[in-house]
Design an enzyme around this catalytic site. Structure first.
Site, short mmCIF file in Angstrom:
data_model
loop_
_atom_site.label_atom_id
_atom_site.label_comp_id
_atom_site.label_asym_id
_atom_site.label_seq_id
_atom_site.Cartn_x
_atom_site.Cartn_y
_atom_site.Cartn_z
N SER A 177 0.61 -0.98 -0.42
CA SER A 177 0.37 0.10 -0.02
C SER A 177 0.99 1.54 0.27
O SER A 177 1.71 1.32 0.41
CB SER A 177 -0.73 0.54 1.54
OG SER A 177 -1.54 1.42 1.46
N TYR A 190 -2.44 -1.11 10.05
CA TYR A 190 -2.39 -1.83 8.56
C TYR A 190 -0.91 -1.39 8.08
O TYR A 190 -0.51 -1.69 7.58
CB TYR A 190 -3.67 -0.98 7.74
CG TYR A 190 -3.72 -0.95 6.69
CD1 TYR A 190 -4.36 -1.62 6.61
CD2 TYR A 190 -3.67 0.02 5.73
CE1 TYR A 190 -4.60 -2.24 5.03
CE2 TYR A 190 -3.18 -0.48 4.60
CZ TYR A 190 -4.02 -0.97 4.16
OH TYR A 190 -4.03 -1.59 2.43
#
Length: 285
Positions: A177, A190
């Site tokens: 990400s 995350y």
């Protein structure tokens, strides 16, 4: 993450990892161009393959000639829609439901795929979850462990299970990400898992280079997937992606092409690398 203008209708889902059937507008997952046999006769496992980026990868891989096994947590309706889209490309999708955070399940997935197809050529580690929390001290032990188990342990477990069946020319593609590079103040756990995936990708690529197995990753920016309305309040969803240079969120079919490139022989001189479909934000130097 938030911008100053609305790019999508406000919406929210109360259940992770989200349902594509409940989104409006629906994400664009269909391939934009005709296939060219880039994955002809290959077998690919895609985790989180029911919707979002995983769905787009599944349909694109099928168009390029691959048989696909789609691993998903519980979103059976979404998975069936993906399977129908794969079938429309002339391939049958093999659906496997379960939790990749459990090693025994990952071992079972690989066993089933070998029994069904006889080999594995491509592994796409893609499944993920995220739970916003502005205060680090409010991240519970349960949330921390669950996020790491899905986002990181699942990648390890699936790769460990698949590795004995991968041979020279095989490819592993991990979804990381943009948050691995620029961080996220409200997605602390995350972002940490996504940073770990970058390190995992680079380390494993060196570990497997002599075996002829390539390991690369894709680091999407804000992409319009079910995880977004299942994560953020409606007002943030409405502005999702507006702060990027391109002033909009990306679509799954704008990311899956990166996975395809890294999965096929067009990227045969690339390993340990990360592609960045993120709407124009420059990260990582």
């Amino acid at each position: 993450m938030a911008g100053s203008e609305q790019v999508n209708p406000p919406q929210h889902q109360d259940h992770q990892p989200g349902r594509e059937t409940q989104m409006h507008p629906k994400p664009d997952f269909e391939p934009k161009f005709p296939g060219n046999g880039r994955l002809q006769d290959k077998v690919a496992i895609i985790t989180g393959g029911d919707s979002g980026i995983g769905r787009a990868c599944a349909v694109l891989f099928a168009r390029e000639g691959a048989q696909v096994a789609l691993v998903y947590l519980e979103e059976t309706e979404d998975a069936k829609i993906t399977a129908e889209a794969v079938k429309a490309e002339g391939k049958e999708a093999y659906l496997i439901r379960g939790d990749i955070g459990e090693k025994a399940f990952c071992d079972n997935v690989v066993g089933k795929v070998i029994e069904e197809f006889g080999k594995i050529d491509v592994l796409v580690n893609n499944a993920a979850e995220q739970h916003p929390q502005d205060d680090l001290t409010e991240i519970s032990q349960e949330q921390l462990e669950k996020t790491f188990r899905t986002n990181l342990f699942g990648y390890f477990y699936m790769t460990q299970a698949a590795l004995p069946h991968l041979s020279k020319g095989a490819s592993i593609v991990n979804t990381t990400s943009i948050t691995a590079y620029r961080g996220s103040p409200s997605l602390l756990d995350y972002s940490s898992t996504k940073g770990a995936i970058v390190a995992f990708t680079r380390s494993l690529s060196e570990n497997l280079a002599e075996s002829g197995i390539r390991v690369n990753a894709v680091a999407p920016g804000p992409i319009w997937t079910p995880l977004i309305p299942a994560t953020f309040p409606a007002e943030k969803v409405a502005e999702f992606g507006a702060s990027q240079p391109m002033k909009r969120p990306g679509q799954p079919n704008e990311v899956a092409t990166c996975h395809l490139f890294l999965a096929c022989d067009e990227s045969s001189y690339m390993t340990g690398q990360v592609l960045h479909p993120n709407g124009g934000e420059v990260v990582g130097g």
